[in-house]
Design a protein around this motif. Structure first.
Motif, PDB file in Angstrom:
ATOM      1  N   PHE A  65       0.834  -1.199   0.000  1.00  0.00           N
ATOM      2  CA  PHE A  65       0.000   0.000   0.000  1.00  0.00           C
ATOM      3  C   PHE A  65       0.873   1.254   0.000  1.00  0.00           C
ATOM      4  O   PHE A  65       0.616   2.199  -0.747  1.00  0.00           O
ATOM      5  CB  PHE A  65      -0.940  -0.015   1.205  1.00  0.00           C
ATOM      6  N   LEU A  66       1.905   1.273   0.835  1.00  0.00           N
ATOM      7  CA  LEU A  66       2.792   2.442   0.912  1.00  0.00           C
ATOM      8  C   LEU A  66       3.550   2.682  -0.390  1.00  0.00           C
ATOM      9  O   LEU A  66       3.906   3.818  -0.699  1.00  0.00           O
ATOM     10  CB  LEU A  66       3.798   2.267   2.053  1.00  0.00           C
ATOM     11  N   GLN A  67       3.803   1.649  -1.156  1.00  0.00           N
ATOM     12  CA  GLN A  67       4.587   1.787  -2.376  1.00  0.00           C
ATOM     13  C   GLN A  67       3.741   2.128  -3.602  1.00  0.00           C
ATOM     14  O   GLN A  67       4.287   2.369  -4.673  1.00  0.00           O
ATOM     15  CB  GLN A  67       5.394   0.507  -2.611  1.00  0.00           C
ATOM     16  N   GLN A  68       2.416   2.194  -3.453  1.00  0.00           N
ATOM     17  CA  GLN A  68       1.548   2.592  -4.560  1.00  0.00           C
ATOM     18  C   GLN A  68       1.767   4.065  -4.879  1.00  0.00           C
ATOM     19  O   GLN A  68       2.037   4.874  -3.997  1.00  0.00           O
ATOM     20  CB  GLN A  68       0.075   2.394  -4.198  1.00  0.00           C
ATOM     21  N   ASP A  69       1.601   4.410  -6.141  1.00  0.00           N
ATOM     22  CA  ASP A  69       1.758   5.807  -6.549  1.00  0.00           C
ATOM     23  C   ASP A  69       0.814   6.735  -5.790  1.00  0.00           C
ATOM     24  O   ASP A  69       1.202   7.830  -5.391  1.00  0.00           O
ATOM     25  CB  ASP A  69       1.526   5.954  -8.052  1.00  0.00           C
ATOM     26  N   SER A  70      -0.431   6.298  -5.572  1.00  0.00           N
ATOM     27  CA  SER A  70      -1.387   7.159  -4.869  1.00  0.00           C
ATOM     28  C   SER A  70      -0.939   7.418  -3.433  1.00  0.00           C
ATOM     29  O   SER A  70      -1.119   8.513  -2.909  1.00  0.00           O
ATOM     30  CB  SER A  70      -2.785   6.535  -4.888  1.00  0.00           C
ATOM     31  N   SER A  71      -0.345   6.421  -2.780  1.00  0.00           N
ATOM     32  CA  SER A  71       0.151   6.610  -1.419  1.00  0.00           C
ATOM     33  C   SER A  71       1.360   7.530  -1.406  1.00  0.00           C
ATOM     34  O   SER A  71       1.525   8.351  -0.507  1.00  0.00           O
ATOM     35  CB  SER A  71       0.520   5.266  -0.791  1.00  0.00           C
ATOM     36  N   ARG A  72       2.198   7.412  -2.404  1.00  0.00           N
ATOM     37  CA  ARG A  72       3.401   8.232  -2.470  1.00  0.00           C
ATOM     38  C   ARG A  72       3.059   9.708  -2.675  1.00  0.00           C
ATOM     39  O   ARG A  72       3.847  10.580  -2.372  1.00  0.00           O
ATOM     40  CB  ARG A  72       4.324   7.717  -3.560  1.00  0.00           C
ATOM     41  N   ALA A  73       1.843   9.985  -3.176  1.00  0.00           N
ATOM     42  CA  ALA A  73       1.418  11.372  -3.389  1.00  0.00           C
ATOM     43  C   ALA A  73       0.925  12.030  -2.098  1.00  0.00           C
ATOM     44  O   ALA A  73       0.763  13.246  -2.065  1.00  0.00           O
ATOM     45  CB  ALA A  73       0.308  11.407  -4.450  1.00  0.00           C
ATOM     46  N   ALA A  74       0.696  11.257  -1.057  1.00  0.00           N
ATOM     47  CA  ALA A  74       0.222  11.816   0.219  1.00  0.00           C
ATOM     48  C   ALA A  74       1.310  12.686   0.846  1.00  0.00           C
ATOM     49  O   ALA A  74       2.499  12.520   0.577  1.00  0.00           O
ATOM     50  CB  ALA A  74      -0.177  10.693   1.171  1.00  0.00           C
ATOM     51  N   GLN A  75       0.875  13.595   1.715  1.00  0.00           N
ATOM     52  CA  GLN A  75       1.826  14.498   2.357  1.00  0.00           C
ATOM     53  C   GLN A  75       2.311  14.004   3.718  1.00  0.00           C
ATOM     54  O   GLN A  75       3.261  14.549   4.266  1.00  0.00           O
ATOM     55  CB  GLN A  75       1.202  15.889   2.522  1.00  0.00           C
ATOM     56  N   GLY A  76       1.665  12.981   4.274  1.00  0.00           N
ATOM     57  CA  GLY A  76       2.086  12.472   5.571  1.00  0.00           C
ATOM     58  C   GLY A  76       1.390  11.172   5.905  1.00  0.00           C
ATOM     59  O   GLY A  76       0.478  10.736   5.196  1.00  0.00           O
ATOM     60  N   VAL A  77       1.847  10.540   6.991  1.00  0.00           N
ATOM     61  CA  VAL A  77       1.333   9.237   7.402  1.00  0.00           C
ATOM     62  C   VAL A  77       1.104   9.244   8.908  1.00  0.00           C
ATOM     63  O   VAL A  77       1.972   9.680   9.673  1.00  0.00           O
ATOM     64  CB  VAL A  77       2.326   8.103   7.052  1.00  0.00           C
ATOM     65  N   LEU A  78      -0.064   8.766   9.304  1.00  0.00           N
ATOM     66  CA  LEU A  78      -0.378   8.537  10.712  1.00  0.00           C
ATOM     67  C   LEU A  78      -0.420   7.025  10.895  1.00  0.00           C
ATOM     68  O   LEU A  78      -1.163   6.346  10.185  1.00  0.00           O
ATOM     69  CB  LEU A  78      -1.725   9.166  11.067  1.00  0.00           C
ATOM     70  N   VAL A  79       0.387   6.507  11.819  1.00  0.00           N
ATOM     71  CA  VAL A  79       0.520   5.065  11.980  1.00  0.00           C
ATOM     72  C   VAL A  79      -0.007   4.623  13.337  1.00  0.00           C
ATOM     73  O   VAL A  79       0.399   5.149  14.368  1.00  0.00           O
ATOM     74  CB  VAL A  79       2.002   4.626  11.836  1.00  0.00           C
ATOM     75  N   ASN A  80      -0.903   3.661  13.303  1.00  0.00           N
ATOM     76  CA  ASN A  80      -1.389   2.956  14.484  1.00  0.00           C
ATOM     77  C   ASN A  80      -0.901   1.512  14.276  1.00  0.00           C
ATOM     78  O   ASN A  80      -1.611   0.691  13.703  1.00  0.00           O
ATOM     79  CB  ASN A  80      -2.922   3.055  14.531  1.00  0.00           C
ATOM     80  N   PRO A  81       0.324   1.202  14.689  1.00  0.00           N
ATOM     81  CA  PRO A  81       0.987  -0.011  14.224  1.00  0.00           C
ATOM     82  C   PRO A  81       0.498  -1.327  14.808  1.00  0.00           C
ATOM     83  O   PRO A  81       0.775  -2.383  14.240  1.00  0.00           O
ATOM     84  CB  PRO A  81       2.451   0.216  14.603  1.00  0.00           C
ATOM     85  N   GLY A  82      -0.200  -1.292  15.921  1.00  0.00           N
ATOM     86  CA  GLY A  82      -0.578  -2.564  16.532  1.00  0.00           C
ATOM     87  C   GLY A  82       0.666  -3.390  16.798  1.00  0.00           C
ATOM     88  O   GLY A  82       1.675  -2.891  17.291  1.00  0.00           O
ATOM     89  N   ALA A  83       0.629  -4.644  16.436  1.00  0.00           N
ATOM     90  CA  ALA A  83       1.731  -5.572  16.707  1.00  0.00           C
ATOM     91  C   ALA A  83       2.983  -5.272  15.888  1.00  0.00           C
ATOM     92  O   ALA A  83       4.044  -5.829  16.163  1.00  0.00           O
ATOM     93  CB  ALA A  83       1.271  -7.004  16.455  1.00  0.00           C
ATOM     94  N   LEU A  84       2.905  -4.392  14.901  1.00  0.00           N
ATOM     95  CA  LEU A  84       4.091  -4.074  14.098  1.00  0.00           C
ATOM     96  C   LEU A  84       5.100  -3.224  14.865  1.00  0.00           C
ATOM     97  O   LEU A  84       6.212  -3.013  14.395  1.00  0.00           O
ATOM     98  CB  LEU A  84       3.687  -3.321  12.826  1.00  0.00           C
ATOM     99  N   ILE A  85       4.752  -2.760  16.020  1.00  0.00           N
ATOM    100  CA  ILE A  85       5.598  -1.842  16.773  1.00  0.00           C
ATOM    101  C   ILE A  85       6.947  -2.454  17.157  1.00  0.00           C
ATOM    102  O   ILE A  85       7.937  -1.759  17.266  1.00  0.00           O
ATOM    103  CB  ILE A  85       4.840  -1.305  18.021  1.00  0.00           C
TER     104      ILE A  85
END
Length: 102
Positions: A65-85
């Motif tokens: 998802f992060l590597q999609q062109d549409s995601s790359r056009a975003a200006q920032g990211v808010l992360v609620n990582p859950g178990a990925l922390i």
């Protein structure tokens, strides 16, 4: 005068967060992911920004998802990582590679 570009913020939710409100409410509370997203959507509207939500139980799907062109056009990211922390080195690198405020 040029029209202003709408700011887009990606909101990423990690593994098991789709079960919020049902999974061990004594530990994680009773608010659901849908309620969290609705509150963020309201805040975004008040601030005049656009939010795009994504949740997955799979680290690779979040990275894709992060590597999609549409995601790359975003200006920032808010992360609620859950178990990925704890050990999500690949996820961390994908955020670094995005080169956006997190």
């Amino acid at each position: 005068m040029q029209p202003t570009e709408t700011i887009t913020i990606l909101v990423l939710h990690g593994p098991n967060l789709n079960l919020l409100g049902r999974r061990d409410p004594a530990r994680y509370g009773t608010i659901t992911l849908e309620e969290i997203n609705a509150a963020l959507q309201t805040l975004a509207q008040d601030l005049g920004v656009r939010v795009e939500f994504f949740q997955s139980n799979h680290e690779g799907a979040i990275i894709d998802f992060l590597q999609q062109d549409s995601s790359r056009a975003a200006q920032g990211v808010l992360v609620n990582p859950g178990a990925l922390i704890r050990y999500a080195y690949c996820f961390r690198q994908a955020l670094v590679d995005l080169n956006k405020p997190v």
